[in-house]
Design a protein around this motif. Sequence first.
Motif, PDB file in Angstrom:
ATOM      1  N   PRO A 173      92.656 -24.359  16.810  1.00 20.84           N
ATOM      2  CA  PRO A 173      91.767 -25.339  17.446  1.00 20.84           C
ATOM      3  C   PRO A 173      92.442 -26.084  18.603  1.00 20.84           C
ATOM      4  CG  PRO A 173      91.684 -25.540  15.053  1.00 20.84           C
ATOM      5  CD  PRO A 173      92.824 -24.627  15.373  1.00 20.84           C
ATOM      6  N   ALA A 174      93.735 -26.398  18.453  1.00 19.96           N
ATOM      7  CA  ALA A 174      94.452 -27.110  19.516  1.00 19.96           C
ATOM      8  C   ALA A 174      94.550 -26.253  20.777  1.00 19.96           C
ATOM      9  CB  ALA A 174      95.848 -27.503  19.034  1.00 19.96           C
ATOM     10  N   ALA A 225      92.446 -23.850  21.605  1.00 25.50           N
ATOM     11  CA  ALA A 225      91.088 -23.735  22.162  1.00 25.50           C
ATOM     12  C   ALA A 225      90.737 -24.965  22.998  1.00 25.50           C
ATOM     13  CB  ALA A 225      90.081 -23.541  21.031  1.00 25.50           C
ATOM     14  N   GLU A 226      91.160 -26.142  22.536  1.00 24.04           N
ATOM     15  CA  GLU A 226      90.896 -27.374  23.284  1.00 24.04           C
ATOM     16  C   GLU A 226      91.629 -27.388  24.626  1.00 24.04           C
ATOM     17  OE1 GLU A 226      91.856 -30.744  20.918  1.00 24.04           O
ATOM     18  OE2 GLU A 226      90.303 -30.353  19.406  1.00 24.04           O
ATOM     19  N   LYS A 227      92.758 -26.695  24.697  1.00 22.38           N
ATOM     20  CA  LYS A 227      93.543 -26.647  25.929  1.00 22.38           C
ATOM     21  C   LYS A 227      93.072 -25.542  26.881  1.00 22.38           C
ATOM     22  CE  LYS A 227      96.675 -29.884  25.112  1.00 22.38           C
ATOM     23  NZ  LYS A 227      96.892 -31.046  26.021  1.00 22.38           N
ATOM     24  N   GLY A 228      91.986 -24.848  26.529  1.00 19.01           N
ATOM     25  CA  GLY A 228      91.424 -23.848  27.425  1.00 19.01           C
ATOM     26  C   GLY A 228      91.748 -22.408  27.084  1.00 19.01           C
ATOM     27  N   TYR A 229      92.481 -22.169  25.991  1.00 20.45           N
ATOM     28  CA  TYR A 229      92.760 -20.801  25.572  1.00 20.45           C
ATOM     29  C   TYR A 229      91.512 -20.182  24.941  1.00 20.45           C
ATOM     30  CZ  TYR A 229      97.796 -21.784  26.002  1.00 20.45           C
ATOM     31  OH  TYR A 229      99.039 -22.113  26.471  1.00 20.45           O
ATOM     32  N   ARG A 251      89.574 -18.517  22.145  1.00 18.08           N
ATOM     33  CA  ARG A 251      89.824 -18.687  20.714  1.00 18.08           C
ATOM     34  C   ARG A 251      90.336 -17.399  20.065  1.00 18.08           C
ATOM     35  NH1 ARG A 251      88.301 -23.090  17.684  1.00 18.08           N
ATOM     36  NH2 ARG A 251      88.562 -22.793  15.443  1.00 18.08           N
ATOM     37  N   TYR A 256      96.600 -20.047  31.947  1.00 20.32           N
ATOM     38  CA  TYR A 256      96.681 -20.964  30.815  1.00 20.32           C
ATOM     39  C   TYR A 256      97.694 -22.078  31.104  1.00 20.32           C
ATOM     40  CZ  TYR A 256      93.920 -17.751  27.925  1.00 20.32           C
ATOM     41  OH  TYR A 256      92.929 -16.953  27.402  1.00 20.32           O
ATOM     42  N   GLU A 257      97.601 -23.154  30.336  1.00 23.12           N
ATOM     43  CA  GLU A 257      98.316 -24.401  30.613  1.00 23.12           C
ATOM     44  C   GLU A 257      99.806 -24.344  30.296  1.00 23.12           C
ATOM     45  OE1 GLU A 257      99.536 -26.518  27.629  1.00 23.12           O
ATOM     46  OE2 GLU A 257      99.332 -24.488  26.857  1.00 23.12           O
ATOM     47  N   ARG A 277     102.641 -27.737  29.076  1.00 25.00           N
ATOM     48  CA  ARG A 277     102.669 -29.174  28.805  1.00 25.00           C
ATOM     49  C   ARG A 277     103.360 -29.914  29.952  1.00 25.00           C
ATOM     50  NH1 ARG A 277     106.752 -31.752  26.541  1.00 25.00           N
ATOM     51  NH2 ARG A 277     107.551 -29.902  25.449  1.00 25.00           N
TER      52      ARG A 277
END
Length: 422
Positions: free
Chosen positions: A113-114, A116-120, A122, A189-190, A192
């Motif tokens: 879920p974390a 997915a929230e960052k744009g990955y 699922r 993808y992101e 940090r």
Amino acid sequence: MVFLLLGMPVAFAIGAASLAAIVVSGESLVLLPHFMYIGMESYVLVSVPLFVLAGELMLRGGMTRSLTDFADMLVGRLRGGMGHTNIAGSVFFAGITGSASADTTALGSVLIPAMAEKGYDRAYATAVTIASSVIGPIIPPSLTFVIYAMAVGGDVSIGQLFVAGIVPGILVALALMGMNSWISRKRGYEKRSKRFTWPEIWHITVRSLVVLVMPAIIVLGVLSGDFTATEAAAVASVYALGVCLLFTRTLSLTDLPSIFFDSAKVSSIMILLLATSSILSYVLTTQGVPRYLAEFFNAVTDNKYVFLLLLNVILLAIGTVLDLFPAIIIFGPIFAQIAEGYGVDPVHFAVVFCVNLLLGLNTPPVGSGLFIGAAVGRVKLEALIREVRPFILMEFVVLLVLTYVPALTTDLPAVLMSFFPG
């Protein structure tokens, strides 16, 4: 195969097929309970519920968060940082459970879920989770190597296998990180941007090291001869209980009954698999399968490297249709004896054999890792299979490297055994 395709649980499918073979051969049905008991009576197997208990205590004690924070602190600022954190978390988590399914469930429920929230995507987040979950049974403490040592016996000790799994586990992690980095750059993808403060680094490191001390105690204790693998599992359980009750105080005495029950339930599934696999191993032996296989390999080649290549192909096929522990019990003694005839180092063979079968966890049609991942990640199986393929490819590359560079699996055990001759 028929029973498996009909959806019968693996343990019962193996047992029913073995029963049919015994009936057709005209042997006594007493053999069925006899060899089931033999499959369960080993003292080494006491380590199975104890290692499961240690892992369950750490999981329920909230150690997952400490390890994922530690992993994020180390690799989170790289491109695809959450994916790297997932993979590094599996490396650290391996020292707690040594179980791929526990890794997928514990880390996946937090990180999928974390991510997915960052744009990955699922399905991609789930693929990273199940691909890296195979690291757990490679890096010590490893139930996979415990079962292998029990099944094969001989000159291979559990301590040697524990140490032999360290380098392969790290190589798998690095290969998966390389693929994650490439895909993350391709998809944007992101990574940090936030930096941890020194107080945060200190706090995360201390909480994580308390957990990571456990595998070190197990490996060094077994190598030094201070305790057996079974006693090491008991020490791990006591240590986990002490950490969660006294240090982190994330568990209370009222939590213990449900933890004991869950540990017993998981252990019973493993033990039943081992019991029925013992019957099938007897059937194959009495029908001369080991002799036929040895004659086949000898007819094809006398070169050990060609033998290892053929073996990898056969094991990959076995791993797609048979669960890990039954495959080890049934085929481990057979192929280990053949490999000895080719002059393959027993420790090297054990690692190649087990790593190969572990890849089957994420390979259709049986692939238990795929089904657990699809359930935890709440994604379609087809999408998950598509996303996990590049990672499986990287694991195959590592498998080939391990196959043809024996020093990666034999040198570290040899060095450490010289310090701990006991």
